[in-house]
Design a protein around this motif. Structure first.
Motif, PDB file in Angstrom:
ATOM      1  N   CYS A 146      19.270 -28.943  28.350  1.00  0.00           N
ATOM      2  CA  CYS A 146      19.324 -27.820  27.401  1.00  0.00           C
ATOM      3  C   CYS A 146      18.184 -26.844  27.632  1.00  0.00           C
ATOM      4  O   CYS A 146      18.369 -25.619  27.572  1.00  0.00           O
ATOM      5  CB  CYS A 146      19.259 -28.344  25.961  1.00  0.00           C
ATOM      6  SG  CYS A 146      20.709 -29.280  25.452  1.00  0.00           S
ATOM      7  N   TYR A 155      18.098 -33.051  26.308  1.00  0.00           N
ATOM      8  CA  TYR A 155      17.170 -31.943  26.075  1.00  0.00           C
ATOM      9  C   TYR A 155      16.698 -31.316  27.375  1.00  0.00           C
ATOM     10  O   TYR A 155      16.535 -30.104  27.472  1.00  0.00           O
ATOM     11  CB  TYR A 155      15.976 -32.412  25.251  1.00  0.00           C
ATOM     12  CG  TYR A 155      14.896 -31.361  25.132  1.00  0.00           C
ATOM     13  CD1 TYR A 155      15.051 -30.262  24.288  1.00  0.00           C
ATOM     14  CD2 TYR A 155      13.731 -31.453  25.896  1.00  0.00           C
ATOM     15  CE1 TYR A 155      14.074 -29.290  24.186  1.00  0.00           C
ATOM     16  CE2 TYR A 155      12.746 -30.483  25.805  1.00  0.00           C
ATOM     17  CZ  TYR A 155      12.922 -29.392  24.954  1.00  0.00           C
ATOM     18  OH  TYR A 155      11.965 -28.431  24.872  1.00  0.00           O
ATOM     19  N   LEU A 210      18.715 -22.891  28.490  1.00  0.00           N
ATOM     20  CA  LEU A 210      18.177 -21.825  27.648  1.00  0.00           C
ATOM     21  C   LEU A 210      17.189 -20.951  28.416  1.00  0.00           C
ATOM     22  O   LEU A 210      17.140 -19.732  28.221  1.00  0.00           O
ATOM     23  CB  LEU A 210      17.506 -22.420  26.411  1.00  0.00           C
ATOM     24  CG  LEU A 210      18.452 -23.047  25.389  1.00  0.00           C
ATOM     25  CD1 LEU A 210      17.660 -23.676  24.250  1.00  0.00           C
ATOM     26  CD2 LEU A 210      19.421 -22.005  24.827  1.00  0.00           C
ATOM     27  N   LEU A 224      26.817 -23.107  22.921  1.00  0.00           N
ATOM     28  CA  LEU A 224      25.450 -22.612  23.073  1.00  0.00           C
ATOM     29  C   LEU A 224      24.709 -22.571  21.742  1.00  0.00           C
ATOM     30  O   LEU A 224      23.479 -22.695  21.712  1.00  0.00           O
ATOM     31  CB  LEU A 224      25.455 -21.235  23.726  1.00  0.00           C
ATOM     32  CG  LEU A 224      25.777 -21.203  25.219  1.00  0.00           C
ATOM     33  CD1 LEU A 224      25.819 -19.766  25.721  1.00  0.00           C
ATOM     34  CD2 LEU A 224      24.743 -22.009  26.012  1.00  0.00           C
ATOM     35  N   ASP A 225      25.440 -22.365  20.638  1.00  0.00           N
ATOM     36  CA  ASP A 225      24.786 -22.369  19.326  1.00  0.00           C
ATOM     37  C   ASP A 225      24.169 -23.741  19.044  1.00  0.00           C
ATOM     38  O   ASP A 225      23.030 -23.846  18.579  1.00  0.00           O
ATOM     39  CB  ASP A 225      25.793 -22.010  18.226  1.00  0.00           C
ATOM     40  CG  ASP A 225      26.244 -20.567  18.298  1.00  0.00           C
ATOM     41  OD1 ASP A 225      25.504 -19.743  18.877  1.00  0.00           O
ATOM     42  OD2 ASP A 225      27.337 -20.252  17.789  1.00  0.00           O
ATOM     43  N   LEU A 270      15.213 -19.056  14.784  1.00  0.00           N
ATOM     44  CA  LEU A 270      16.576 -18.637  15.092  1.00  0.00           C
ATOM     45  C   LEU A 270      17.125 -17.623  14.091  1.00  0.00           C
ATOM     46  O   LEU A 270      18.198 -17.053  14.307  1.00  0.00           O
ATOM     47  CB  LEU A 270      17.501 -19.861  15.129  1.00  0.00           C
ATOM     48  CG  LEU A 270      17.256 -20.855  16.270  1.00  0.00           C
ATOM     49  CD1 LEU A 270      18.056 -22.127  16.054  1.00  0.00           C
ATOM     50  CD2 LEU A 270      17.621 -20.222  17.617  1.00  0.00           C
ATOM     51  N   ALA A 306      17.616 -27.535  20.838  1.00  0.00           N
ATOM     52  CA  ALA A 306      16.403 -27.311  21.622  1.00  0.00           C
ATOM     53  C   ALA A 306      15.283 -26.764  20.758  1.00  0.00           C
ATOM     54  O   ALA A 306      14.115 -27.149  20.918  1.00  0.00           O
ATOM     55  CB  ALA A 306      16.702 -26.367  22.776  1.00  0.00           C
ATOM     56  N   ARG A 307      15.599 -25.864  19.845  1.00  0.00           N
ATOM     57  CA  ARG A 307      14.558 -25.292  18.992  1.00  0.00           C
ATOM     58  C   ARG A 307      14.009 -26.326  18.010  1.00  0.00           C
ATOM     59  O   ARG A 307      12.817 -26.313  17.673  1.00  0.00           O
ATOM     60  CB  ARG A 307      15.113 -24.076  18.240  1.00  0.00           C
ATOM     61  CG  ARG A 307      15.395 -22.884  19.140  1.00  0.00           C
ATOM     62  CD  ARG A 307      14.106 -22.324  19.735  1.00  0.00           C
ATOM     63  NE  ARG A 307      14.376 -21.287  20.723  1.00  0.00           N
ATOM     64  CZ  ARG A 307      14.333 -21.475  22.040  1.00  0.00           C
ATOM     65  NH1 ARG A 307      14.018 -22.674  22.521  1.00  0.00           N
ATOM     66  NH2 ARG A 307      14.580 -20.499  22.868  1.00  0.00           N
ATOM     67  N   HIS A 317      24.696 -27.115  12.965  1.00  0.00           N
ATOM     68  CA  HIS A 317      24.908 -26.902  14.405  1.00  0.00           C
ATOM     69  C   HIS A 317      24.599 -28.180  15.191  1.00  0.00           C
ATOM     70  O   HIS A 317      25.358 -28.574  16.087  1.00  0.00           O
ATOM     71  CB  HIS A 317      24.025 -25.760  14.906  1.00  0.00           C
ATOM     72  CG  HIS A 317      24.577 -24.394  14.619  1.00  0.00           C
ATOM     73  ND1 HIS A 317      25.878 -24.044  14.886  1.00  0.00           N
ATOM     74  CD2 HIS A 317      23.974 -23.278  14.110  1.00  0.00           C
ATOM     75  CE1 HIS A 317      26.075 -22.774  14.537  1.00  0.00           C
ATOM     76  NE2 HIS A 317      24.935 -22.291  14.054  1.00  0.00           N
ATOM     77  N   GLU A 343      17.684 -16.992  28.848  1.00  0.00           N
ATOM     78  CA  GLU A 343      16.668 -16.021  28.460  1.00  0.00           C
ATOM     79  C   GLU A 343      16.268 -15.145  29.645  1.00  0.00           C
ATOM     80  O   GLU A 343      16.050 -13.936  29.494  1.00  0.00           O
ATOM     81  CB  GLU A 343      15.457 -16.746  27.886  1.00  0.00           C
ATOM     82  CG  GLU A 343      15.726 -17.381  26.527  1.00  0.00           C
ATOM     83  CD  GLU A 343      14.583 -18.278  26.073  1.00  0.00           C
ATOM     84  OE1 GLU A 343      13.635 -18.487  26.880  1.00  0.00           O
ATOM     85  OE2 GLU A 343      14.647 -18.780  24.939  1.00  0.00           O
ATOM     86  N   ALA A 399      21.180 -24.316  21.454  1.00  0.00           N
ATOM     87  CA  ALA A 399      19.995 -23.560  21.028  1.00  0.00           C
ATOM     88  C   ALA A 399      19.361 -24.190  19.798  1.00  0.00           C
ATOM     89  O   ALA A 399      18.125 -24.316  19.710  1.00  0.00           O
ATOM     90  CB  ALA A 399      20.381 -22.113  20.754  1.00  0.00           C
TER      91      ALA A 399
END
Length: 302
Positions: free
Chosen positions: A69, A66, A73, A4-5, A26, A11-12, A36, A77, A8
């Protein structure tokens, strides 16, 4: 590395268009975000991003990845928001186990006001004389009376559970009033497996403790059935005050051996141990404790 790291971070980076902005969002360093993403690519065995000094773009595989992902995410959330809301305001279903007689007489009456106060909650109560496993049965909370076994459960004391010997006036008029504990051996005593001592009743007085082997024509593991039998004049019962307070006040039952009283037990709320206690559990335990009162309402006037 936690997958997940990497998800994330990737995606960010895509959302913001740069490693620097993604790092700010982040709360990580730019090099950590880059690491990552690089480890994620190595684990997948594909390149997700095309990097140049001037431009950052997704590869075809990166664009397909993506989409998944972003959905993962978003769901994560949403789960966090829902869990956080559950901690702020009780909601969902509260699953409770309670002893059958006590649950019917004293837990159930506390539920309507609780539901009016927390309209987004529902309550599911299972009544049973046995101690059930909270984890195996998917329960949030149990009400238990008596000695508790060692366990990882969190325990909160709600009230004492006093015991009294009592009988109907008709029975006492016919068979006489016991004057001392030993006289119980001559009476029809209503027996129960609810007592930890079985058919040996234990009573404490000013001169110490008395133990009397008793027997009779009726036995039950249910306090309400024993109360009904006592009210019908069948014999002498040893019952908790929460079960017989009202007939004692009205005179339908009379206390026997006033100077002698069995050792009191305790009523507990127990729930699984965790760092963040569920808000719905905390709310109900606090509510039930308020309903019972510092001195249990059933013991007032006795």
């Amino acid at each position: 590395m936690d997958p997940l790291d990497g998800i994330a971070a990737f995606a960010r980076v895509v959302d913001s268009g740069s490693f620097s902005t993604a790092a700010d969002r982040l709360g990580l360093s730019k090099s950590a975000v880059s690491a990552h993403v690089q480890r994620l690519e190595e684990r997948l065995g594909i390149r997700l991003l095309n990097r140049t000094t001037r431009r950052l773009s997704m590869t075809e595989a990166g664009a397909a990845y993506y989409r998944h992902c972003a959905r993962i995410l978003a769901e994560a959330e949403a789960a966090e928001r829902e869990a956080s809301a559950l901690q702020r305001e009780p909601r969902g279903t509260l699953r409770i186990s309670a002893p059958d007689s006590f649950g019917w007489m004293h837990v159930a009456p506390a539920v309507p006001e609780f539901l009016r106060r927390y309209p987004e909650l529902s309550v599911d109560i299972a009544l049973s004389p046995a101690h059930v496993s909270l984890v195996d049965e998917g329960l949030d909370l149990a009400i238990r009376i008596g000695v508790l076994e060692d366990s990882p459960l969190v325990v909160r004391k709600l009230a004492p559970s006093r015991l009294v010997a009592c009988a109907a006036p008709a029975y006492l008029d016919k068979h006489g009033m016991p004057r001392e504990p030993g006289d119980l051996a001559k009476h029809n005593c209503l027996c129960t497996s609810l007592l930890p001592w079985g058919d040996e009743w234990r009573l404490a007085g000013k001169i110490g403790e008395a133990r009397v082997a008793v027997g009779g024509s009726f036995r039950s593991n249910n306090a309400e059935m024993l109360r009904v039998a006592a009210l019908d004049g069948i014999g002498i019962a040893l019952l908790p005050t929460w079960a017989v307070a009202e007939p004692l006040r009205t005179g339908a039952l009379r206390r026997v051996l006033d100077a002698w009283e069995p050792p009191a037990s305790t009523i507990y709320a127990v729930y699984p141990s965790n760092r963040l206690m569920s808000m719905k559990v905390r709310a109900f335990v606090d509510h039930l404790a308020r309903c019972i009162g510092r001195t249990p309402y059933w013991d007032e006037g006795l």
